[in-house]
Enzyme design. Structure first.
Site, short mmCIF file in Angstrom:
data_model
loop_
_atom_site.label_atom_id
_atom_site.label_comp_id
_atom_site.label_asym_id
_atom_site.label_seq_id
_atom_site.Cartn_x
_atom_site.Cartn_y
_atom_site.Cartn_z
N ASP A 93 43.01 59.04 -52.28
CA ASP A 93 43.23 57.60 -52.39
C ASP A 93 44.62 57.30 -52.96
O ASP A 93 45.43 58.20 -53.19
CB ASP A 93 42.15 56.96 -53.27
CG ASP A 93 40.76 57.05 -52.65
OD1 ASP A 93 40.69 57.13 -51.41
OD2 ASP A 93 39.77 57.04 -53.40
N THR A 140 24.24 62.76 -51.14
CA THR A 140 24.74 61.39 -51.07
C THR A 140 26.13 61.28 -50.49
O THR A 140 26.55 60.22 -50.07
CB THR A 140 24.74 60.75 -52.48
OG1 THR A 140 25.58 61.52 -53.34
CG2 THR A 140 23.33 60.73 -53.05
N GLY A 172 24.90 65.47 -57.89
CA GLY A 172 23.64 66.20 -57.99
C GLY A 172 22.94 66.11 -59.32
O GLY A 172 22.04 66.90 -59.62
N SER A 200 21.59 59.04 -56.53
CA SER A 200 20.30 58.95 -55.85
C SER A 200 19.11 58.92 -56.80
O SER A 200 18.08 58.32 -56.48
CB SER A 200 20.14 60.10 -54.86
OG SER A 200 20.21 61.35 -55.51
N MET A 287 4.40 89.26 -64.68
CA MET A 287 5.49 89.66 -63.81
C MET A 287 5.32 88.97 -62.46
O MET A 287 4.74 89.52 -61.53
CB MET A 287 5.51 91.18 -63.63
CG MET A 287 6.27 91.92 -64.70
SD MET A 287 5.58 91.85 -66.36
CE MET A 287 6.73 92.93 -67.23
N LYS A 361 22.47 89.00 -72.11
CA LYS A 361 22.38 90.32 -72.72
C LYS A 361 22.88 91.39 -71.75
O LYS A 361 22.53 91.37 -70.56
CB LYS A 361 20.93 90.60 -73.13
CG LYS A 361 20.64 92.00 -73.64
CD LYS A 361 19.99 92.83 -72.55
CE LYS A 361 20.04 94.31 -72.91
NZ LYS A 361 19.79 95.17 -71.73
N CYS A 439 16.69 97.72 -70.58
CA CYS A 439 15.80 96.69 -70.04
C CYS A 439 14.72 96.32 -71.05
O CYS A 439 14.31 95.17 -71.15
CB CYS A 439 15.16 97.17 -68.74
SG CYS A 439 16.35 97.49 -67.42
#
Length: 530
Positions: A93, A140, A172, A200, A287, A361, A439
């Site tokens: 613009d 949008t 969003g 929206s 799980m 982690k 883990c």
């Protein structure tokens, strides 16, 4: 002439094409104003000039009743004709200096920015505020620039340091993700958003008042809270080692008392031992990986662990994280082997953009890959070399960048919330000789986070005012507790006469996790604050 002072917190961008059937534009707008909208931008891309002017005038008449300013998107002529409070300009613009010369001197001018360089230019041109994004994909309008996520917003906010230019996030944003957006969109220097722009979630709503109020309540709660990390009260109550030891023991008691459900999407190599470790600590494992389950599961779980060592079910990870954020539960992200392939790196960045991790982690190689640092290299899931020259500074900086607790595992473990840094020196060499010990640390951290969060929720009055926290409970201490649980149990297990090597060590480790007490943690923890 002095510029107008705007409240940018809930910035409504109109879109008449989004209105539900039989819903009148001005009726919808008034409901939104009553619900808490603080600033309105009239955006009309397809109507002719006469129609836009009519809509703009009627919008201003209504907004004046509620003392809410009106901004016109793009059209300088419309803004001049109806006496708008400001204009908003896109990248293609009219340049800000030309608009400034044409408009009254007290007119506020905003500029859409999609990169840090856009923000620098907007500042140099004299923009009063910037609309930064896109935070997420949106239906949008056609998004010409890549979605940057909250962390990308934080990089743009850092450019605003030392200026009085305001910033709102765009694209969003809705009531289910606004808190994540506000929490995550903070620069490493602490610069935060002044508000969010919504389209929206309000304009397409059958009940704009309720939609606006949900957004407004969440935004107000966030701004009532001092800017802080997921741990509580750092500025008024600095951590002390003895206090951490006491708090870690208290969280372990909470785990055993409440037996929270710990949802784990984890490496299929370690699923069984992770479940057993969870049970041993006193919690309950589940799980589940199907995306269709995540909305329901996130309502009843105490915490979520996402470990993508075998990087399956990425859609399930995305949905699990989004829904866990919505329900304000902790998320522990363990990006196992993230530096090994481009796909893993892209997947990790996608997850971190889609939801807010509470704890990040990993070992040195993994966290170096997340930080785009070349200081430490990785081979598969292992780190190479000597590690970071200054691990305390590294974890503090990464925690600030990602607005979460960071746990760096190794011979010595490091934990930071972006302010405090704890060095943990427990453990045993046998941990490095069994599959999935890292883990299992992620499992224990998630279990302690679930214990802390569940205890905080149980102690919270039902009618307590929303404090704006994305996660409740001290996650810094919880992360420390999870690391200590594994490393201290390892020390005890390794000292047993029946442990002859790695084959007998793993079951002994699970046994000792089950026997672990708050007193064990307090007496054996080797913690230093640096």
């Amino acid at each position: 002439m002095t510029k107008k002072e705007f409240d940018y917190s809930l910035y409504l961008v109109t879109g008449r094409d989004l209105l539900p059937p039989a819903k009148d534009y001005l009726e919808s707008l008034e409901e939104a104003l009553k619900g808490g909208v603080t600033l309105v931008q009239v955006r009309e891309k397809t109507a002719d000039t006469g129609e836009i002017l009519d809509v703009a005038r009627k919008t201003k008449e209504l907004c004046d009743k509620y003392d809410v300013p009106v901004i016109i998107d793009d059209r300088i002529d419309i803004a001049l004709a109806m006496g708008a409070d400001g204009v908003h300009l896109g990248q293609t613009d009219m340049p800000v200096p030309i608009a400034r010369a044409l408009l009254p001197p007290d007119t506020v001018i905003g500029k859409t920015c999609n990169t840090p360089e856009h923000v620098r230019v907007a500042i140099s041109e004299g923009a009063d505020y910037v609309g930064v994004g896109p935070v997420r994909g949106t239906q949008t309008k056609k998004v010409k620039h890549p979605v940057v996520g909250p962390r990308g917003i934080g990089e743009m906010l850092q450019v605003l340091d030392g200026t009085d230019v305001k910033a709102v996030a765009i694209a969003g944003i809705n009531s289910t993700n606004v808190l994540h957006c506000l929490w995550g969109s903070v620069s490493p220097t602490g610069h935060q958003l002044d508000g969010v722009a919504v389209v929206s979630d309000i304009m397409a709503s059958q009940d704009p008042y309720a939609s606006s109020k949900r957004l407004s309540d969440a935004i107000k709660a966030f701004y009532r809270s001092p800017l802080r990390t997921f741990s509580q009260g750092l500025s008024t109550a600095p951590y002390k080692v003895e206090g951490i030891k006491t708090a870690v023991g208290s969280i372990l008691r909470s785990v055993k008392q409440f037996s929270p459900l710990v949802h784990q999407i984890t490496n299929n190599v370690v699923t069984n031992q992770s479940a057993n470790a969870t049970l041993a600590l006193g919690a309950s494992p589940i799980m589940a990986t199907a995306p269709e389950e995540m909305a329901d599961l996130s309502k009843v779980t105490g915490a979520l662990l996402v470990n993508f060592g075998t990087i399956q079910n990425l859609d399930g990870m995305l949905e699990a994280g989004r829904n866990t954020n919505i329900n304000r539960k902790p998320i522990v992200f363990d990006p196992v082997g993230v530096g090994a392939t481009a796909y893993r790196r892209e997947s990790a960045q996608g997850l971190l953009s889609a939801w807010q991790a509470t704890v990040l982690k990993g070992n040195a190689g993994e966290l170096a890959a997340i930080a785009n640092s070349s200081e430490v290299q990785a081979k598969g899931v292992d780190s190479l070399g000597q590690g970071f020259a200054d691990p305390a500074s590294f974890v503090r900086k990464l925690a600030r960048q990602h607005r979460c607790i960071v746990v760096l595992t190794g011979v010595t473990d490091w934990v930071s919330d972006g302010h405090a840094v704890a060095r943990l020196s427990n453990g045993h060499a046998l941990l490095g000789e069994i599959t999935g010990s890292g883990c299992m640390v992620g499992t224990a951290v998630a279990t302690f986070c679930a214990g802390a969060s569940t205890a905080a929720a149980a102690g919270r009055a039902a009618d307590a005012e929303d404090d704006g926290m994305l996660v409740r409970g001290d996650m810094f201490v919880a992360a420390i507790g999870g690391v200590l649980a594994i490393t201290i149990a390892a020390e005890i297990a390794a000292a047993r006469e029946d442990v002859k090597g790695s084959g007998t060590f793993l079951p002994a480790l699970i046994d000792e996790l089950g026997k672990l007490t708050a007193e064990d943690l307090a007496s054996r923890a080797n913690i230093a604050l640096v």
